[in-house]
Design a protein around this motif. Structure first.
Motif, mmCIF file in Angstrom:
data_model
loop_
_atom_site.group_PDB
_atom_site.id
_atom_site.type_symbol
_atom_site.label_atom_id
_atom_site.label_comp_id
_atom_site.label_asym_id
_atom_site.label_seq_id
_atom_site.Cartn_x
_atom_site.Cartn_y
_atom_site.Cartn_z
ATOM 1 N N ASP A 131 0.837 -1.190 0.000
ATOM 2 C CA ASP A 131 0.000 0.000 0.000
ATOM 3 C C ASP A 131 0.879 1.249 0.000
ATOM 4 O O ASP A 131 1.612 1.506 0.952
ATOM 5 C CB ASP A 131 -0.906 -0.013 1.238
ATOM 6 C CG ASP A 131 -1.934 1.099 1.218
ATOM 7 O OD1 ASP A 131 -1.882 1.943 0.310
ATOM 8 O OD2 ASP A 131 -2.799 1.121 2.116
ATOM 9 N N ARG A 132 0.791 2.017 -1.048
ATOM 10 C CA ARG A 132 1.601 3.223 -1.155
ATOM 11 C C ARG A 132 0.856 4.477 -0.706
ATOM 12 O O ARG A 132 1.260 5.586 -1.030
ATOM 13 C CB ARG A 132 2.085 3.388 -2.606
ATOM 14 C CG ARG A 132 3.121 2.344 -3.012
ATOM 15 C CD ARG A 132 4.261 2.331 -2.013
ATOM 16 N NE ARG A 132 5.271 1.328 -2.326
ATOM 17 C CZ ARG A 132 6.298 1.052 -1.533
ATOM 18 N NH1 ARG A 132 6.432 1.690 -0.394
ATOM 19 N NH2 ARG A 132 7.170 0.130 -1.870
ATOM 20 N N HIS A 133 -0.228 4.283 0.047
ATOM 21 C CA HIS A 133 -0.919 5.429 0.616
ATOM 22 C C HIS A 133 0.060 6.172 1.528
ATOM 23 O O HIS A 133 0.775 5.552 2.329
ATOM 24 C CB HIS A 133 -2.149 4.965 1.407
ATOM 25 C CG HIS A 133 -3.053 6.069 1.820
ATOM 26 N ND1 HIS A 133 -2.794 6.885 2.900
ATOM 27 C CD2 HIS A 133 -4.231 6.517 1.292
ATOM 28 C CE1 HIS A 133 -3.768 7.767 3.035
ATOM 29 N NE2 HIS A 133 -4.650 7.565 2.071
ATOM 30 N N PRO A 134 0.127 7.480 1.437
ATOM 31 C CA PRO A 134 1.155 8.231 2.184
ATOM 32 C C PRO A 134 1.083 8.076 3.695
ATOM 33 O O PRO A 134 2.093 8.274 4.389
ATOM 34 C CB PRO A 134 0.896 9.685 1.758
ATOM 35 C CG PRO A 134 -0.498 9.703 1.213
ATOM 36 C CD PRO A 134 -0.712 8.357 0.605
ATOM 37 N N ASP A 135 -0.096 7.751 4.229
ATOM 38 C CA ASP A 135 -0.222 7.661 5.688
ATOM 39 C C ASP A 135 0.103 6.278 6.239
ATOM 40 O O ASP A 135 0.280 6.127 7.451
ATOM 41 C CB ASP A 135 -1.647 8.041 6.120
ATOM 42 C CG ASP A 135 -1.906 9.534 5.996
ATOM 43 O OD1 ASP A 135 -0.959 10.305 6.254
ATOM 44 O OD2 ASP A 135 -3.027 9.918 5.626
ATOM 45 N N THR A 136 0.179 5.251 5.376
ATOM 46 C CA THR A 136 0.314 3.883 5.869
ATOM 47 C C THR A 136 1.619 3.666 6.621
ATOM 48 O O THR A 136 1.616 3.237 7.785
ATOM 49 C CB THR A 136 0.202 2.876 4.708
ATOM 50 O OG1 THR A 136 -1.099 2.973 4.123
ATOM 51 C CG2 THR A 136 0.413 1.463 5.214
ATOM 52 N N LEU A 137 2.747 3.937 5.993
ATOM 53 C CA LEU A 137 4.038 3.719 6.650
ATOM 54 C C LEU A 137 4.198 4.630 7.860
ATOM 55 O O LEU A 137 4.732 4.215 8.895
ATOM 56 C CB LEU A 137 5.176 3.951 5.656
ATOM 57 C CG LEU A 137 6.590 3.657 6.164
ATOM 58 C CD1 LEU A 137 6.685 2.224 6.670
ATOM 59 C CD2 LEU A 137 7.619 3.903 5.063
ATOM 60 N N ARG A 138 3.694 5.843 7.774
ATOM 61 C CA ARG A 138 3.768 6.784 8.892
ATOM 62 C C ARG A 138 2.980 6.246 10.087
ATOM 63 O O ARG A 138 3.434 6.316 11.245
ATOM 64 C CB ARG A 138 3.228 8.144 8.454
ATOM 65 C CG ARG A 138 3.421 9.253 9.483
ATOM 66 C CD ARG A 138 2.863 10.573 8.993
ATOM 67 N NE ARG A 138 3.462 10.968 7.710
ATOM 68 C CZ ARG A 138 2.774 11.082 6.588
ATOM 69 N NH1 ARG A 138 1.477 10.829 6.551
ATOM 70 N NH2 ARG A 138 3.389 11.461 5.478
ATOM 71 N N THR A 139 1.814 5.689 9.825
ATOM 72 C CA THR A 139 0.977 5.127 10.892
ATOM 73 C C THR A 139 1.658 3.932 11.540
ATOM 74 O O THR A 139 1.661 3.791 12.774
ATOM 75 C CB THR A 139 -0.396 4.721 10.336
ATOM 76 O OG1 THR A 139 -1.057 5.870 9.814
ATOM 77 C CG2 THR A 139 -1.266 4.093 11.421
ATOM 78 N N LEU A 140 2.239 3.059 10.732
ATOM 79 C CA LEU A 140 2.934 1.881 11.266
ATOM 80 C C LEU A 140 4.095 2.303 12.169
ATOM 81 O O LEU A 140 4.297 1.733 13.246
ATOM 82 C CB LEU A 140 3.450 1.021 10.114
ATOM 83 C CG LEU A 140 2.383 0.276 9.291
ATOM 84 C CD1 LEU A 140 3.004 -0.319 8.034
ATOM 85 C CD2 LEU A 140 1.734 -0.816 10.127
ATOM 86 N N ARG A 141 4.839 3.292 11.732
ATOM 87 C CA ARG A 141 5.979 3.748 12.530
ATOM 88 C C ARG A 141 5.533 4.422 13.819
ATOM 89 O O ARG A 141 6.169 4.265 14.868
ATOM 90 C CB ARG A 141 6.840 4.689 11.691
ATOM 91 C CG ARG A 141 7.651 3.952 10.626
ATOM 92 C CD ARG A 141 8.401 4.886 9.712
ATOM 93 N NE ARG A 141 9.306 4.148 8.829
ATOM 94 C CZ ARG A 141 9.867 4.642 7.734
ATOM 95 N NH1 ARG A 141 9.621 5.905 7.398
ATOM 96 N NH2 ARG A 141 10.668 3.907 6.994
ATOM 97 N N THR A 142 4.414 5.141 13.774
ATOM 98 C CA THR A 142 3.892 5.777 14.984
ATOM 99 C C THR A 142 3.468 4.724 15.998
ATOM 100 O O THR A 142 3.728 4.848 17.201
ATOM 101 C CB THR A 142 2.698 6.688 14.643
ATOM 102 O OG1 THR A 142 3.118 7.712 13.747
ATOM 103 C CG2 THR A 142 2.138 7.336 15.912
#
Length: 259
Positions: A131-142
């Motif tokens: 999933d290349r949605h911009p919030d996905t990786l940011r959410t996982l890291r948070t």
């Protein structure tokens, strides 16, 4: 779809739990939360049916939060009964991670039950990795920064990439049950299972095998170096009270064996 929308506010869904056992010590590693739906008219409805429906009709986020809340409640009650349950693993939909408010909402539910982020393991699939949605990786890291552990489910069945394992803050990978079923009949399956275990060891990740049904699976997985295993060899998914009974029996068996 109408009945599924009614099931959440009516609290007619259930959460069952399947234990994961440490292959070295025999102690509990975690329990995986699995949603069940027994409708009075339609009978038992497979998760393979109602989970995709929940995603399609837009209630999957609400369902995920309900499972997390119920799992936290059950974990607190088990611990109040003196049962040592290290953590509960909960599966979330890939679309859930597009919501930047997800970490806050999960932490609110964990805090409300007097638990810590480490008490909850969030299982993600390889679809999340794509999933290349911009919030996905940011959410996982948070989520990882808050202390929640991430487990990569069904590893080896999709588009596994070592680069993703390097980038994502996962602490555990789960070998798909299809590899476990063929361990004693397919040298390739055994070789791949061993490779996955070595990858986990190299990256300091726990490696859990799913779908264990035979005693010789346990011995083979232990030889390969797997951290933990789950499956019908131990028990199927149980309701919270039934799991408490199973855990007490397992604890007694462990104490007798050690004596």
């Amino acid at each position: 779809e109408i009945r599924l929308r009614q099931a959440l506010p009516e609290n007619s869904l259930q959460v069952h739990y399947q234990p994961q056992l440490n292959l070295r010590t025999g102690q509990l590693h975690s329990v995986e939360a699995l949603t069940r739906w027994d409708h009075p008219e339609l009978g038992s409805i497979s998760p393979g049916c109602f989970i995709p429906l929940a995603e399609e009709c837009g209630v999957i986020g609400e369902l995920g939060m309900w499972v997390i809340n119920q799992s936290c409640s059950d974990l607190r009650q088990w611990r109040e009964q003196g049962l040592n349950v290290p953590a509960v693993s909960v599966n979330l939909s890939p679309t859930d991670f597009r919501d930047p408010t997800l970490p806050t909402r999960i932490k609110q539910r964990v805090d409300a039950h007097g638990l810590q982020p480490l008490d909850l393991v969030l299982e993600i699939t390889e679809v999340v990795l794509l999933d290349r949605h911009p919030d996905t990786l940011r959410t996982l890291r948070t989520l990882a920064q808050l202390g929640f552990r991430l487990s990569l489910d069904d590893f080896g069945t999709g588009y596994s990439s070592f680069n993703y394992l390097r980038e994502l803050p996962v602490s555990e990978i789960k070998l798909d049950q299809s590899f476990v079923a063929d361990l004693d009949s397919d040298p390739v399956a055994e070789a791949l299972a061993e490779a996955v275990c070595r990858i986990g060891a190299a990256l300091s990740l726990a490696v859990v095998a799913e779908g264990v049904t035979q005693a010789h699976h346990i011995e083979k997985l232990r030889q390969l170096g797997f951290t933990a295993a789950q499956g019908f060899y131990y028990t199927g998914a149980l309701q919270a009270q039934a799991l408490a009974v199973w855990l007490k029996q397992h604890r007694l068996a462990q104490s007798v064996h050690s004596a």
